[in-house]
Design a protein around this motif. Structure first.
Motif, PDB file in Angstrom:
ATOM      1  N   GLU A  61       5.291  -5.220  -5.598  1.00 53.88           N
ATOM      2  CA  GLU A  61       5.319  -4.106  -4.640  1.00 53.88           C
ATOM      3  C   GLU A  61       3.967  -3.391  -4.545  1.00 53.88           C
ATOM      4  N   SER A  63       1.067  -4.901  -4.429  1.00 57.16           N
ATOM      5  CA  SER A  63       0.090  -5.666  -3.644  1.00 57.16           C
ATOM      6  C   SER A  63      -0.018  -5.102  -2.244  1.00 57.16           C
ATOM      7  N   PRO A  64      -1.227  -5.047  -1.719  1.00 63.45           N
ATOM      8  CA  PRO A  64      -1.346  -4.636  -0.317  1.00 63.45           C
ATOM      9  C   PRO A  64      -0.655  -5.676   0.565  1.00 63.45           C
ATOM     10  N   PRO A  65      -0.013  -5.221   1.662  1.00 66.63           N
ATOM     11  CA  PRO A  65       0.762  -6.138   2.503  1.00 66.63           C
ATOM     12  C   PRO A  65      -0.041  -7.382   2.909  1.00 66.63           C
ATOM     13  N   LEU A 142       2.301   3.013  12.911  1.00 67.74           N
ATOM     14  CA  LEU A 142       2.203   4.467  12.751  1.00 67.74           C
ATOM     15  C   LEU A 142       1.752   5.169  14.021  1.00 67.74           C
ATOM     16  N   THR A 143       0.896   4.518  14.799  1.00 67.54           N
ATOM     17  CA  THR A 143       0.483   5.110  16.070  1.00 67.54           C
ATOM     18  C   THR A 143       0.803   4.116  17.186  1.00 67.54           C
ATOM     19  N   PHE A 224       5.122   6.898  12.617  1.00 70.35           N
ATOM     20  CA  PHE A 224       4.871   7.963  11.650  1.00 70.35           C
ATOM     21  C   PHE A 224       5.911   9.074  11.817  1.00 70.35           C
ATOM     22  N   ASN A 227       9.388   7.948  10.775  1.00 69.86           N
ATOM     23  CA  ASN A 227       9.472   7.890   9.323  1.00 69.86           C
ATOM     24  C   ASN A 227       9.647   9.289   8.733  1.00 69.86           C
ATOM     25  N   LYS A 231      13.121  10.309   6.741  1.00 70.49           N
ATOM     26  CA  LYS A 231      12.955  10.595   5.316  1.00 70.49           C
ATOM     27  C   LYS A 231      13.163  12.069   4.998  1.00 70.49           C
TER      28      LYS A 231
ATOM     29  N   VAL B 176       3.496   8.062   4.837  1.00 65.67           N
ATOM     30  CA  VAL B 176       4.689   7.215   4.822  1.00 65.67           C
ATOM     31  C   VAL B 176       4.841   6.458   3.506  1.00 65.67           C
ATOM     32  N   HIS B 181      -3.417   2.420   0.587  1.00 67.61           N
ATOM     33  CA  HIS B 181      -3.609   1.735   1.876  1.00 67.61           C
ATOM     34  C   HIS B 181      -2.649   2.239   2.961  1.00 67.61           C
TER      35      HIS B 181
END
Lengths: 342, 342
Positions: A61, A63-65, A142-143, A224, A227, A231, B176, B181
């Motif tokens: 988890e 690791s960067p995507p 996000l944008t 964004f 989310n 949340k 988020v 990152h």
């Protein structure tokens, strides 16, 4: 293998789903040594509808995507999405990382023609109704520009109309006010496009305090804001439960009162229980992927499986593809909208 | 004159504030014919500390904010902010439109040196504490660059340290996820700046589900997200109250239970009551302006007056000016941060 609890949550949820749906077949992708012990006690007829694709690799988890496509081609998530791509399974449900799942999904399945990027769509409770409404995007991008917001509106509308059997779902854009001068350029541009599109029931801007009272069936926003909305709501529900719990513990009288009042609060809890929020779909791909919360319990992961079944029985990706095509031809007639914005 | 109820709410709140604060003087700007009847029954000594600047013009809520500076120079809002500018009063409280108040404030008072644009700061409840935390921006500027987010952090930190008497308020950026990152370019850039700034207690990213559990004292975000967060929370609280109310009405047993359970819910209500959310300040201007919700009741409008008194007694604009200067000189030492980003 994904999520905070891995197979200890996902496997029992799968067994329950198999028991509830006699025509369901499930392929579990992950560590056979972890999965097998959890299958004990299954009836032979149910066990026949479950198979395992073994891999010991699960995505870290931390690791960067971006590393997923380079380093994790033998991970449970990558293999599961590959099964969808190869037509060996009809849908994928994962409690793994959102970023990794989106990247893998886009890489392997590609987006539907006319859809720029996939979105994550969540269903949220509505006060005056047993039904829920859909909110998208809740974190894929996000944008967003106006054409993405427009595509979200189309996809949300398609999913809502099949799930909630509504003919013309009311679509609203999330904004900070109702007046037409409110909002970012992207939102105001998207409003213009939606106003000029036939075949979509666009009802205008919606403010965040109105999302829970059923003012719209599909609420569209950037990832964004979406989310933040889901949340913060889930967080607030947890805070309220905790405050109530503290109140009840104060003395014996309150403890008894708390027990008596429990049935009073049950309908409320059922309506706003975060585990019922679960099963956010990745929409816009040429295949079905449902994302479960990482902290989902067995019930919540079961909801994610149900959501996959819902989309599968309706062939959601194909419906979205058709709707996008239908929209495109009508949309260009809108005088105030330039075509290249789409 | 502003807000949904005008003088019928604001005037009684003013009378109460005068009674509670023997050294307070208030100037009411608005229609004398509407205000005068509401002042009946005041003691002569209290009445002496209240004066009226008469105008019949109030800003039409439907007008676009831009029209305020052209068409409404004799409106109650414009005149009230002018009184601050001319040093005739020390602070302004208004329940008028946010956009109009921001424009008027910026036009007449100007921003503090080093602050690009004003922000609206709201205080929100925290579960495990009697104290609250600050969230900004909640709607002054829908999209923000990194330097604005940095300035919000400074301003929030100053306000929190004087209001809640905290030496090093914990500052977090709304995001988020927690990983570095995550988030938009603006947020990640702001994180870099804050990490490299001495004199600010930056604690990292915060997710929206954590804002109510006291993980930070100052939460920084763009105006759109902040607006979504506070409005969706307030909306959800109202939905929960309404669901509870419906439960209680179901039968006599539940009605009795509801009455008995009322004291159980009181601490909860007090903590999350939207009227306690009231009194969002416009920070970053060379003068004190507090924005009350349009739908504020007398208690809530009273909170907005208290907030103005709080900022006044601490001379907030001057504290912000000093802090921004102090920060600037230290900040440039941050190796990873280019100076022109500020």
């Amino acid at each position: 293998m994904g999520g905070d609890f891995g197979p200890s949550v996902t496997v029992p949820a799968c067994i329950k789903a198999l028991q509830q749906h006699p025509d369901l077949f499930l392929v579990l992708v992950g560590s056979q040594t972890q999965i097998e012990p959890l299958l004990k006690g299954m009836s032979a007829s149910t066990r026949e509808r479950l198979s395992i694709v073994h891999t010991e690799v699960a995505i870290d988890e931390e690791s960067p995507p971006g590393s997923v496509l380079r380093k994790y081609k033998d991970s449970s998530m990558y293999l599961a999405v590959s099964l969808v791509k190869d037509g060996l399974v009809a849908a994928c449900v994962s409690a793994g990382g959102t970023g990794a799942l989106l990247l893998t999904g886009r890489h392997l399945l590609k987006t539907i023609s006319g859809i720029g990027k996939p979105a994550i769509i969540a269903s949220i409770p509505v006060l005056d109704s047993e039904q829920r409404c859909y909110l998208l995007d809740v974190g894929a991008d996000l944008t967003c520009d106006a054409s993405q917001l427009y595509q979200y509106a189309v996809m949300g509308s398609v999913l809502d109309s099949v799930t909630h059997v509504r003919e013309n779902p009311r679509i609203a854009l999330l904004n900070v006010g109702h007046e037409e001068h409110k909002g970012t350029d992207q939102i105001r541009q998207a409003a213009q496009i939606l106003e000029n599109t036939e075949g979509l029931n666009y009802v205008g801007f919606i403010e965040s305090n109105e999302v829970f009272i059923g003012k719209a069936d599909v609420i569209v926003c950037d990832g964004f804001s979406g989310n933040v909305l889901i949340k913060s709501s889930a967080g607030l529900v947890r805070v309220i439960e905790s405050l109530f719990h503290d109140s009840v513990q104060r003395n014996l009288f309150y403890r008894i009162l708390g027990l008596l009042a429990a049935p009073l609060l049950r309908p409320l809890r059922e309506r706003i229980d975060p585990s019922q929020f679960n099963g956010a779909s990745v929409v816009g791909l040429q295949g079905i992927i449902v994302k479960s919360h990482g902290n989902a319990n067995t019930t919540a992961f079961g909801h994610a499986i149900e959501e996959a079944l819902n989309e599968l029985s309706n062939n959601l990706p194909e419906l979205i593809r058709q709707k996008i095509i239908a929209m495109k031809t009508i949309n260009v007639s809108g005088a105030a909208v330039s075509h290249d914005i789409l």
